[in-house]
Design an enzyme around this catalytic site. Structure first.
Site, PDB file in Angstrom:
ATOM      1  N   TYR A  94      17.552  11.922  -6.559  1.00  0.00           N
ATOM      2  CA  TYR A  94      16.624  11.650  -5.201  1.00  0.00           C
ATOM      3  C   TYR A  94      15.982  12.958  -4.698  1.00  0.00           C
ATOM      4  O   TYR A  94      14.688  13.128  -4.568  1.00  0.00           O
ATOM      5  CB  TYR A  94      17.539  10.994  -4.096  1.00  0.00           C
ATOM      6  CG  TYR A  94      16.582  10.544  -2.779  1.00  0.00           C
ATOM      7  CD1 TYR A  94      15.972   9.083  -3.087  1.00  0.00           C
ATOM      8  CD2 TYR A  94      16.017  11.600  -2.045  1.00  0.00           C
ATOM      9  CE1 TYR A  94      15.239   8.708  -1.916  1.00  0.00           C
ATOM     10  CE2 TYR A  94      15.138  10.980  -1.051  1.00  0.00           C
ATOM     11  CZ  TYR A  94      14.647   9.805  -0.795  1.00  0.00           C
ATOM     12  OH  TYR A  94      13.895   9.433   0.105  1.00  0.00           O
ATOM     13  N   PHE A 115     -15.740   8.963  -4.794  1.00  0.00           N
ATOM     14  CA  PHE A 115     -15.171   7.729  -5.269  1.00  0.00           C
ATOM     15  C   PHE A 115     -14.851   6.492  -4.367  1.00  0.00           C
ATOM     16  O   PHE A 115     -14.735   6.710  -3.390  1.00  0.00           O
ATOM     17  CB  PHE A 115     -14.061   8.000  -6.317  1.00  0.00           C
ATOM     18  CG  PHE A 115     -13.672   6.448  -7.103  1.00  0.00           C
ATOM     19  CD1 PHE A 115     -14.403   6.031  -7.981  1.00  0.00           C
ATOM     20  CD2 PHE A 115     -12.425   5.867  -6.889  1.00  0.00           C
ATOM     21  CE1 PHE A 115     -14.173   4.676  -8.571  1.00  0.00           C
ATOM     22  CE2 PHE A 115     -11.925   4.939  -7.239  1.00  0.00           C
ATOM     23  CZ  PHE A 115     -12.729   4.277  -8.427  1.00  0.00           C
ATOM     24  N   ASP A 116     -15.042   5.174  -4.652  1.00  0.00           N
ATOM     25  CA  ASP A 116     -14.798   4.205  -3.789  1.00  0.00           C
ATOM     26  C   ASP A 116     -13.361   4.374  -2.680  1.00  0.00           C
ATOM     27  O   ASP A 116     -13.712   4.073  -1.757  1.00  0.00           O
ATOM     28  CB  ASP A 116     -14.617   3.041  -4.674  1.00  0.00           C
ATOM     29  CG  ASP A 116     -15.707   2.643  -5.624  1.00  0.00           C
ATOM     30  OD1 ASP A 116     -16.276   3.762  -6.245  1.00  0.00           O
ATOM     31  OD2 ASP A 116     -15.781   1.555  -6.021  1.00  0.00           O
ATOM     32  N   ASP A 149     -11.782  16.573  -6.191  1.00  0.00           N
ATOM     33  CA  ASP A 149     -11.107  15.269  -6.753  1.00  0.00           C
ATOM     34  C   ASP A 149     -11.116  15.620  -8.030  1.00  0.00           C
ATOM     35  O   ASP A 149     -12.164  15.480  -8.878  1.00  0.00           O
ATOM     36  CB  ASP A 149     -12.122  14.074  -6.270  1.00  0.00           C
ATOM     37  CG  ASP A 149     -11.540  12.690  -7.021  1.00  0.00           C
ATOM     38  OD1 ASP A 149     -10.828  13.080  -8.037  1.00  0.00           O
ATOM     39  OD2 ASP A 149     -11.752  11.707  -6.457  1.00  0.00           O
ATOM     40  N   ALA A 173      -9.516  14.255 -10.839  1.00  0.00           N
ATOM     41  CA  ALA A 173      -9.220  12.927 -11.688  1.00  0.00           C
ATOM     42  C   ALA A 173      -9.575  13.425 -13.060  1.00  0.00           C
ATOM     43  O   ALA A 173      -8.855  13.167 -13.997  1.00  0.00           O
ATOM     44  CB  ALA A 173      -9.846  11.615 -11.249  1.00  0.00           C
ATOM     45  N   LYS A 200      -5.869   9.364 -15.303  1.00  0.00           N
ATOM     46  CA  LYS A 200      -7.013   9.994 -16.103  1.00  0.00           C
ATOM     47  C   LYS A 200      -6.611  10.939 -16.821  1.00  0.00           C
ATOM     48  O   LYS A 200      -6.005  10.879 -18.104  1.00  0.00           O
ATOM     49  CB  LYS A 200      -8.150  10.226 -15.041  1.00  0.00           C
ATOM     50  CG  LYS A 200      -8.951   8.828 -14.864  1.00  0.00           C
ATOM     51  CD  LYS A 200      -8.202   8.696 -13.295  1.00  0.00           C
ATOM     52  CE  LYS A 200      -9.058   7.284 -12.688  1.00  0.00           C
ATOM     53  NZ  LYS A 200      -8.254   6.899 -11.277  1.00  0.00           N
ATOM     54  N   HIS A 238     -16.268  -7.735  -5.157  1.00  0.00           N
ATOM     55  CA  HIS A 238     -16.360  -7.895  -6.770  1.00  0.00           C
ATOM     56  C   HIS A 238     -14.953  -8.372  -7.225  1.00  0.00           C
ATOM     57  O   HIS A 238     -14.907  -8.791  -8.262  1.00  0.00           O
ATOM     58  CB  HIS A 238     -17.006  -6.585  -7.247  1.00  0.00           C
ATOM     59  CG  HIS A 238     -16.291  -5.325  -7.092  1.00  0.00           C
ATOM     60  ND1 HIS A 238     -16.244  -4.942  -5.552  1.00  0.00           N
ATOM     61  CD2 HIS A 238     -15.394  -4.594  -7.512  1.00  0.00           C
ATOM     62  CE1 HIS A 238     -15.677  -3.804  -5.563  1.00  0.00           C
ATOM     63  NE2 HIS A 238     -14.947  -3.576  -6.831  1.00  0.00           N
TER      64      HIS A 238
HETATM   65  N1  F0G Z   1     -11.014   9.497  -7.737  1.00  0.00           N
HETATM   66  C1  F0G Z   1     -11.818   9.105  -8.738  1.00  0.00           C
HETATM   67  C2  F0G Z   1     -12.714   9.901  -9.191  1.00  0.00           C
HETATM   68  C3  F0G Z   1     -11.374   8.129  -9.474  1.00  0.00           C
HETATM   69  O1  F0G Z   1     -12.234   7.520 -10.513  1.00  0.00           O
HETATM   70  C4  F0G Z   1     -10.221   7.169  -9.202  1.00  0.00           C
HETATM   71  C5  F0G Z   1      -9.918   6.003  -9.766  1.00  0.00           C
HETATM   72  C6  F0G Z   1      -9.588   7.649  -8.030  1.00  0.00           C
HETATM   73  C7  F0G Z   1     -10.057   8.995  -7.300  1.00  0.00           C
HETATM   74  C8  F0G Z   1      -8.382   7.025  -7.410  1.00  0.00           C
HETATM   75  O2  F0G Z   1      -7.280   7.158  -8.266  1.00  0.00           O
HETATM   76  O3  F0G Z   1      -6.865   4.856  -9.046  1.00  0.00           O
HETATM   77  O4  F0G Z   1      -5.034   6.709  -9.142  1.00  0.00           O
HETATM   78  O5  F0G Z   1      -5.748   5.794  -7.214  1.00  0.00           O
HETATM   79  N2  F0G Z   1     -10.766   5.380 -10.506  1.00  0.00           N
HETATM   80  C9  F0G Z   1     -10.640   3.982 -11.384  1.00  0.00           C
HETATM   81  C10 F0G Z   1     -11.650   3.789 -11.935  1.00  0.00           C
HETATM   82  C11 F0G Z   1      -9.780   3.252 -10.530  1.00  0.00           C
HETATM   83  O6  F0G Z   1     -11.636   2.660 -12.823  1.00  0.00           O
HETATM   84  O7  F0G Z   1     -12.763   4.578 -12.078  1.00  0.00           O
HETATM   85  P1  F0G Z   1      -6.041   6.047  -8.463  1.00  0.00           P
END
Ligand code: F0G
Length: 463
Positions: A74, A126-127, A217, A219, A260, A453
């Site tokens: 843990y 990102f979204d 960010d 990723a 990623k 979507h």
């Molecule tokens: N930032 C970026 C640039 C991303 O593309 C994503 C996720 C996230 C943050 C969020 O990360 O999924 O680990 O919580 N992108 C995916 C996509 C879902 O299909 O582009 P996560």
């Protein structure tokens, strides 16, 4: 980029996962029953899945071997310390807060910095980043350079933030109104486009001149580093890891979706360069939402796989093959006249559906219609970034508001498909292109109020 004929994949395949293409009649039936929404399809009904590059990587023998060394204590797991050492080495950051995925790291970061009525600028969030900003009743500001929004511009760093506009915002809003800046590298939403080192350096200078923190960010940071190496002569002979160290030196911390560029199926983290106060504050949130500071919602074995994946993701041969494959698909599609966002990005090829299906107006969902057609034609799953994902019904006027672009993203998982799979995708486009004027578009039969979507339903027009 070297010619793809001069080398082959820098790995061989030890384990395979069978996939198969269902017959056309079955595919027609399956997509109809899925209400023409590919999120409703079962993965086993798909031949080539290009929905996302997130969490879909093939792990290496080295990563799988590391998973057997998971220390599931843990507190104080050995794998946490391994990951911490990797983050300190690659990013140059002292503090690590593991989370279950990237958006959880965003949640913690925003809860630390963002409150109502503030603005959070960046190139293009990102979204989920936007979602976390909006959840706090603050406003995301996308300040990407104009070329970044032009699908045909050949600018080499279309992920760059517009520094003039950024400075204007920093001048006009003190830190009580604009608490931090986030730069996404590569920039997913405009096609996996990179941010240049100069742009990051100058954004950092501005942020610090006005006393605001800058976060990355991260990723797809390794893909961003590769583009810097290939496109900026200053970095042509620098190793990816040196480029990464410089890139992150300009920021005060980062959020990471390990799904990623860390080449794993789950995981993420938040990291801070040296601010202990932030770290301790983040840990409070982490313990409430994720788990204790040394595991953050992940198993010890997952932490180990991330640590190993971070190193593999920065290897020159891996990146050349990875970005090379995405470029291979993109160039072949361009060669047969399929309009794509150029330059081809790091993690996928983005097809311009308004240009591919010029006879369909936006209320006929041209990008979604192409997504559906790719499944009907060849069992390929892609994803819509157009009216379905970004359009909405104005709550006041009741009118439909349409986005400026109708894109279909063909996102390539890492180390999963071969070039023959890519050739198959190209062939599917060739077939569809030959009869594109017969594609009649879609009609919406159901939409939810938010994030429509994922659950939207359609029927084919004219049937
Ligand atoms: N930032 C970026 C640039 C991303 O593309 C994503 C996720 C996230 C943050 C969020 O990360 O999924 O680990 O919580 N992108 C995916 C996509 C879902 O299909 O582009 P996560």
């Amino acid at each position: 980029m070297r010619s793809r004929n001069s080398y082959a994949e820098p790995y061989r395949i030890k384990m395979v996962e069978p996939i198969s293409l269902k017959g056309r009649a079955e595919r027609e039936d399956l997509i109809k029953k899925a209400y023409y929404n590919i999120f409703n399809l079962k993965a086993e009904d798909i031949y080539i899945d290009l929905l996302t590059d997130s969490g879909t990587s093939a792990m290496s023998a080295n990563q799988w071997a590391g998973m057997m060394l998971g220390d599931e204590s843990y507190a104080g797991s050995r794998n946490f310390y391994k990951l911490l050492a990797a983050v300190q080495d690659i990013f140059g950051y002292k503090y690590l807060v593991p989370t279950h995925q990237g958006r959880a790291a965003e949640n913690i970061l925003m809860s630390m910095f963002v409150i109502e009525n503030q603005k959070v600028p960046g190139n293009m969030h990102f979204d989920t980043t936007e979602g976390h900003i909006r959840l706090r009743k603050a406003q995301p500001l996308n300040l990407v350079i104009d070329e970044g929004l032009n699908t045909e511009s050949n600018h080499q760093f279309k992920g760059n933030v517009d520094l003039e506009r950024l400075e204007k915002e920093l001048k006009a809003n003190d830190s009580s109104k604009l608490p931090l800046i986030i730069i996404t590298a590569t920039c997913n939403n405009n096609g996996g486009q990179p941010v240049s080192m100069d742009n990051l350096r100058n954004a950092s200078k501005l942020a610090h001149k006005y006393g605001r923190p800058l976060f990355i960010d991260a990723a797809r940071y390794a893909e961003n580093c590769y583009f810097i190496q290939q496109r900026d002569p200053v970095y042509r002979n620098k190793p990816i890891r040196d480029i990464a160290r410089e890139m992150f030196s300009y920021a005060d911390g980062c959020t990471m979706s390990s799904k990623k560029d860390a080449l794993v199926n789950i995981g993420g983290f938040l990291a801070f360069k040296d601010n202990e106060e932030w770290y301790e504050k983040a840990v409070q949130m982490q313990i409430c939402y994720e788990g204790f500071r040394t595991y953050g919602g992940l198993a010890g074995r997952d932490l180990e796989a991330i640590a190993r994946g971070l190193y593999e993701g920065t290897e020159a041969g891996y990146l050349e093959d990875r970005i090379g494959q995405v470029n291979y698909l993109g160039q072949k599609l361009l060669d047969i006249g399929v309009p794509c966002v150029t330059p081809i990005g790091g993690h996928g090829v983005f097809v311009d559906a308004l240009k591919f299906l010029p006879h369909l107006p936006q209320n006929f969902f041209p990008a979604q219609a192409l997504v559906v057609e790719l499944y009907r034609e060849a069992g390929i799953r892609s994803v819509e970034l157009g009216t379905c994902a970004f359009g909405y019904t104005d709550p006041v006027t009741g009118n439909e508001v349409y986005p400026s672009q109708e894109l279909v993203r063909l996102t390539i998982p890492r180390r999963v498909y071969t070039d023959r799979h890519m050739d198959f995708v190209v062939k599917a486009f060739e077939e569809i292109a030959g009869r594109r004027e017969n594609i009649r578009g879609l009609e919406s039969t159901y939409q939810a109020d938010i994030l429509r979507h994922f659950t939207a339903r359609f029927r084919l027009r004219g049937q």
